[in-house]
Design a protein around this motif. Structure first.
Motif, PDB file in Angstrom:
ATOM      1  N   SER A 205      11.468 -11.289 -15.802  1.00  0.00           N
ATOM      2  CA  SER A 205      12.318 -12.779 -15.984  1.00  0.00           C
ATOM      3  C   SER A 205      13.653 -12.404 -16.747  1.00  0.00           C
ATOM      4  O   SER A 205      14.844 -13.077 -16.416  1.00  0.00           O
TER       5      SER A 205
ATOM      6  N   HIS B 128      17.814 -12.443 -15.354  1.00  0.00           N
ATOM      7  CA  HIS B 128      18.678 -12.875 -15.761  1.00  0.00           C
ATOM      8  C   HIS B 128      20.153 -12.609 -16.119  1.00  0.00           C
ATOM      9  O   HIS B 128      21.331 -12.888 -16.140  1.00  0.00           O
TER      10      HIS B 128
ATOM     11  N   ALA C 209      21.600 -11.925 -13.202  1.00  0.00           N
ATOM     12  CA  ALA C 209      22.620 -12.965 -12.707  1.00  0.00           C
ATOM     13  C   ALA C 209      23.794 -13.069 -13.448  1.00  0.00           C
ATOM     14  O   ALA C 209      25.004 -13.515 -12.896  1.00  0.00           O
ATOM     15  N   ASP C 210      23.525 -12.640 -15.111  1.00  0.00           N
ATOM     16  CA  ASP C 210      24.777 -13.490 -16.174  1.00  0.00           C
ATOM     17  C   ASP C 210      25.613 -12.991 -15.382  1.00  0.00           C
ATOM     18  O   ASP C 210      26.929 -13.022 -15.366  1.00  0.00           O
TER      19      ASP C 210
ATOM     20  N   SER D  93      27.423 -13.559 -12.101  1.00  0.00           N
ATOM     21  CA  SER D  93      27.902 -14.328 -12.146  1.00  0.00           C
ATOM     22  C   SER D  93      29.231 -14.678 -12.137  1.00  0.00           C
ATOM     23  O   SER D  93      30.242 -15.246 -12.086  1.00  0.00           O
TER      24      SER D  93
ATOM     25  N   HIS E 111      16.796 -13.969  -3.776  1.00  0.00           N
ATOM     26  CA  HIS E 111      17.732 -15.555  -4.168  1.00  0.00           C
ATOM     27  C   HIS E 111      19.369 -14.554  -3.442  1.00  0.00           C
ATOM     28  O   HIS E 111      20.896 -15.823  -3.778  1.00  0.00           O
TER      29      HIS E 111
ATOM     30  N   LEU F  68      21.468 -19.339 -10.290  1.00  0.00           N
ATOM     31  CA  LEU F  68      20.285 -18.845 -10.682  1.00  0.00           C
ATOM     32  C   LEU F  68      20.730 -18.982 -12.220  1.00  0.00           C
ATOM     33  O   LEU F  68      19.872 -19.524 -13.149  1.00  0.00           O
ATOM     34  N   SER F  69      21.498 -18.622 -12.727  1.00  0.00           N
ATOM     35  CA  SER F  69      22.566 -18.539 -14.411  1.00  0.00           C
ATOM     36  C   SER F  69      22.367 -19.764 -15.026  1.00  0.00           C
ATOM     37  O   SER F  69      21.426 -20.266 -15.731  1.00  0.00           O
TER      38      SER F  69
ATOM     39  N   ARG G  44      20.477 -22.530 -14.452  1.00  0.00           N
ATOM     40  CA  ARG G  44      18.838 -22.783 -13.762  1.00  0.00           C
ATOM     41  C   ARG G  44      17.903 -22.398 -14.975  1.00  0.00           C
ATOM     42  O   ARG G  44      17.144 -22.548 -15.488  1.00  0.00           O
ATOM     43  N   ARG G  45      18.537 -21.401 -15.715  1.00  0.00           N
ATOM     44  CA  ARG G  45      18.159 -20.949 -16.312  1.00  0.00           C
ATOM     45  C   ARG G  45      17.414 -21.578 -17.812  1.00  0.00           C
ATOM     46  O   ARG G  45      18.463 -22.723 -18.357  1.00  0.00           O
TER      47      ARG G  45
ATOM     48  N   ASP H 142      16.445 -19.037 -23.713  1.00  0.00           N
ATOM     49  CA  ASP H 142      15.552 -17.371 -23.688  1.00  0.00           C
ATOM     50  C   ASP H 142      15.413 -17.592 -24.997  1.00  0.00           C
ATOM     51  O   ASP H 142      15.925 -17.227 -26.429  1.00  0.00           O
TER      52      ASP H 142
END
Length: 302
Positions: free
Chosen positions: A10, A14, A17-18, A21, A57, A81-82, A84-85, A88
């Motif tokens: 995970s 993320h 994905a960050d 994005s 995704h 996706l970012s 909805r993170r 952390d």
């Protein structure tokens, strides 16, 4: 996707994905599994799992025999996706540990039991953090017991020394006889910098901001075709992030740096490598000056 990924997977999902994005990983960028494994301090197995999650995704696509690449339309699902993170917790502990080390609150040698107690971590969580820290070069496992934190780049003097090394390497790399910056790579670098100027400087995570700069400079030096120059830069980039993170609080200087990055690209694409080398030298000198101005922040807590 039938089951939830582990915390390690995970975290990789993320983080990537960050970067997609924010444009730090642009469309078409290759994601070599071994490079990612080295970067995150893990084996290739969780990296492969993370890449498959990203593919599910629509953020990356698999090319048979070639690996994974950022999808042409991957930025939008990456941003979703970012968004909805969940917070952390391990990332927060990582920065707390970095701050404690910089402030001298963590000794050179420490046991895993002491670290678990200090930060309230499970054995697995601590292992994940220490893998990352070891990959970044500011700690190593002691023979038989505990961990040893490196003295490398925990002081402003050490950070300035790393920039002097970069001053010796990066402008010179642009003058190498076989220098060639591929047009597609130049275009990807330009798109990232333009995205930064369009607002990503304020929105990007500290990790994404740091990786964006690393990727730009390693792409420029890598185009020299001189593997020794690139290897030296990659090594110093792995270990300097510990102090650089403190300077990311004030992001205004990144606007100037992004414009300078674009100006260097303009010169290289025009074939004016001598001028590009001088522009790179001036750029790094300006960054060093900003580091000097941020010295009180770098020394905070010591």
């Amino acid at each position: 996707m039938s089951e939830s990924p582990t915390s390690t997977v995970s975290g990789i999902v993320h983080a990537l994905a960050d970067e997609v994005s924010t444009g730090a990983l642009p469309a078409g960028a290759h994601l070599p599994a071994q490079h990612l494994a080295d970067r995150f301090g893990v084996s290739r197995f969780p990296v492969g799992q993370a890449l498959r999650v990203l593919a599910d995704h629509g953020i990356v696509v698999a090319a048979p025999g070639r690996g994974f690449f950022v999808a042409a339309e991957g930025r939008s699902p990456a941003a979703a996706l970012s968004g909805r993170r969940k917070p952390d917790g391990l990332s927060a502990v990582y920065f707390a540990m970095a701050e404690d080390r910089l402030a001298g609150r963590l000794p050179d040698n420490v046991s895993e039991a002491a670290l678990r107690e200090r930060y309230g971590l499970s054995r697995g969580q601590l292992g994940q953090l220490l893998d990352r820290i070891a990959a970044e070069g500011w700690a190593e496992r002691r023979s038989g017991y505990g961990w040893r934190f490196s003295a490398v780049l925990t002081t402003p003097d050490a950070l300035e020394a790393s920039y002097r090394l970069r001053l010796a390497i990066e402008p010179a790399s642009l003058l190498e006889p076989g220098y060639r910056l591929h047009p597609a790579l130049a275009a990807r670098c330009r798109a990232v910098e333009e995205g930064m100027l369009a607002g990503e400087i304020e929105r990007a995570s500290s990790d994404a901001l740091y990786e964006r700069g690393v990727r730009y400079h390693e792409a420029i030096v890598g185009a020299s075709g001189n593997p020794f120059m690139l290897e030296a830069l990659q090594r110093v980039n792995r270990v300097r992030r510990l102090l650089v993170y403190r300077t990311l609080v004030d992001r205004q200087r990144f606007y100037r740096q992004a414009r300078e990055h674009i100006a260097i690209l303009d010169l290289l694409e025009a074939g004016r490598r001598d001028e590009a080398a001088e522009a790179m030298r001036a750029h790094l000198c300006a960054v060093m000056a900003s580091m000097a101005a941020a010295r009180p922040l770098l020394e905070a807590g010591r």
